[in-house]
Design a protein around this motif. Structure first.
Motif, mmCIF file in Angstrom:
data_model
loop_
_atom_site.group_PDB
_atom_site.id
_atom_site.type_symbol
_atom_site.label_atom_id
_atom_site.label_comp_id
_atom_site.label_asym_id
_atom_site.label_seq_id
_atom_site.Cartn_x
_atom_site.Cartn_y
_atom_site.Cartn_z
ATOM 1 N N SER A 143 -13.003 7.912 -13.288
ATOM 2 C CA SER A 143 -12.036 6.968 -13.868
ATOM 3 C C SER A 143 -12.170 6.919 -15.380
ATOM 4 N N VAL A 204 -6.818 -0.668 -11.007
ATOM 5 C CA VAL A 204 -6.561 0.760 -10.784
ATOM 6 C C VAL A 204 -5.769 0.901 -9.494
ATOM 7 N N MET A 234 -3.964 2.908 -14.475
ATOM 8 C CA MET A 234 -4.945 1.899 -14.867
ATOM 9 C C MET A 234 -4.252 0.925 -15.802
ATOM 10 N N THR A 250 -11.175 -1.165 -13.737
ATOM 11 C CA THR A 250 -11.920 -0.510 -14.823
ATOM 12 C C THR A 250 -13.235 -1.212 -15.147
#
Length: 453
Positions: A143, A204, A234, A250
């Motif tokens: 991520s 996300v 995101m 996140t």
């Protein structure tokens, strides 16, 4: 032993000896696997194929290395830069440790590893369990690459495009298009922006949509895709097409730290970075290093810079004093050698030996002798720590007559088993044969004769 015997007897006879073939080429391409691991780490499924490293078999027993294929798996196979999951596959009769997961021809997913105990058989219903911590850390790093790509586009410009990536549970690597090395300020700004988005706790979200719909979202493209694609967003900050596994928010990434930025090809840069536990371990290691360095110089971390500045100044002064003493010692050891000056076609030549003097000292000594000599050529040789140092110098008048220090040094360096060269006025060479020094100095005269007009 009974299990091993049963496994050997149960093996099919599909041995294949092709030099370029692998066991996977023998698997029916109609046998496929479905990845179901986006929302689960444990899943039950039927074993469809078992192989050793050389053949398809009906069973694997204790100690065997092999590959397990099932109908559905929560294990992510190495793909798109994300490394494979690790974990275990267990049945009522055996346990298999998964050390790698690979995509196979035709859509199968192979779990590569070794039998820990018991036996697995084709047709068994198995429990597949992914190692949670490895998956969790890998997701954070993956991520973070999405946040990093968007941050780079904001800091450096929209010309930035992904040129490859790698993520595992320890680190992330991201290659991107850019025309120059990033400045420290650009690196700091990029890192700060990623950490800002981590702190904002952006949700996300993943959606499956058509390729045309995905293009309308403004998602970043970097590979070839089918008609249906997986879009990972995101918040409003990052939207990319990606089949990998990601965090739910996140904030799960915790922290982000760029540890290096370098060039890997023309117009391609590489960033290596850490997240979460990797960042904390990085700073723990850095703190330990600072503590050790501080103890060595008898201060605390807060006073380390001041102490090092003081030590560097002291070392510089000592080096200067040492060079002066070495120069004086070399000069005294050499004694008065002006009576060894020869004349070659009207040009003065002083070719002498001064053992125990390093290359720097030999150059200093040459400058001193050149002042005494006036106009002419100096050739000095020294045996120092088992090696040979050679220096040649020519004054302006000598050069006008044809003397060339670089060519002179080349001509005599072979005699001491070395090589070198340099400018017309100064050259140096190294060698590994001290026994040849006398011959080298003798050859200096004939080499100079050939040069002079």
């Amino acid at each position: 032993e009974e299990q091993r015997t049963k496994a050997r007897e149960a093996r099919a006879v599909t041995n294949y000896m092709g030099a370029d073939a692998t066991v996977y080429d023998e698997i029916d391409t109609s046998i496929t696997s479905e990845f179901v691991g986006y929302d689960r780490l444990v899943h039950e499924s039927k074993i469809t194929v078992l192989t050793t490293e050389r053949e398809i078999v009906e069973a694997l027993s204790d100690g065997d290395m092999g590959t397990v294929i099932v109908e559905q798996t929560p294990f992510y196979a190495t793909m798109g830069g994300q490394c494979a999951d690790h974990g275990f596959i267990t049945t009522k009769d055996g346990k298999f440790q998964v050390e790698d997961v690979i995509k196979l021809r035709g859509g199968g997913i192979g779990h590569v590893g070794k039998m820990v105990s018991g036996m697995l058989k084709t047709g068994d219903v198995a429990t597949l369990e992914v190692e949670e911590k490895r998956r969790s850390l890998t997701r954070r790093n993956h991520s973070a690459t999405h946040l990093l790509q968007r941050a780079l586009r904001e800091v450096l410009g929209t010309h930035v495009e992904q040129h490859g990536s790698y993520v595992d549970d320890k680190r992330l690597r991201f290659d991107f298009s850019h025309f120059a090395a990033m400045t420290p300020e650009e690196i700091a700004k990029t890192e700060a922006l990623v950490n800002e988005k981590i702190a904002e706790a952006l949700p996300v979200e993943t959606k499956i949509m058509s390729l045309d719909e995905a293009k309308k979202t403004g998602a970043l493209f970097g590979e070839k895709y089918g008609e249906s694609v997986r879009v990972v967003s995101m918040g409003d900050f990052s939207t990319e097409l990606c089949a990998g596994t990601h965090v739910d928010n996140t904030s799960n990434i915790s922290a982000f730290k760029i540890v290096s930025e370098s060039g890997v090809a023309a117009g391609v840069r590489r960033i290596e970075a850490l997240t979460s536990e990797g960042v904390f371990h990085y700073y723990d290691t850095l703190e330990d290093t600072l503590e050790q360095a501080s103890k060595l110089v008898k201060t605390n971390p807060q006073g380390l810079v001041e102490k090092l500045e003081h030590l560097m100044a002291e070392m510089k002064a000592l080096q200067s004093e040492n060079e002066s003493l070495k120069s004086k010692a070399a000069k005294e050891a050499l004694g008065d050698v002006m009576d060894q000056v020869e004349e070659v076609k009207g040009t003065k030549l002083l070719a002498v030996r001064a053992d125990g003097v390093d290359m720097n000292g030999l150059r200093d000594l040459g400058d001193q002798l050149k002042e005494k000599l006036g106009e002419g050529v100096i050739v000095l040789a020294s045996e120092c720590d088992g090696r040979v140092n050679l220096v040649a110098m020519a004054t302006d008048v000598a050069m006008k007559s044809g003397a060339h220090a670089g060519n002179l040094i080349k001509a005599i360096a072979k005699t001491v088993g070395g090589g070198g060269g340099g400018r017309p006025n100064m050259a140096q060479a190294g060698g590994k044969n001290p026994a040849g020094i006398a011959d080298a100095l003798a050859q200096a005269k004939s080499a100079l004769e050939e040069q002079l007009k």
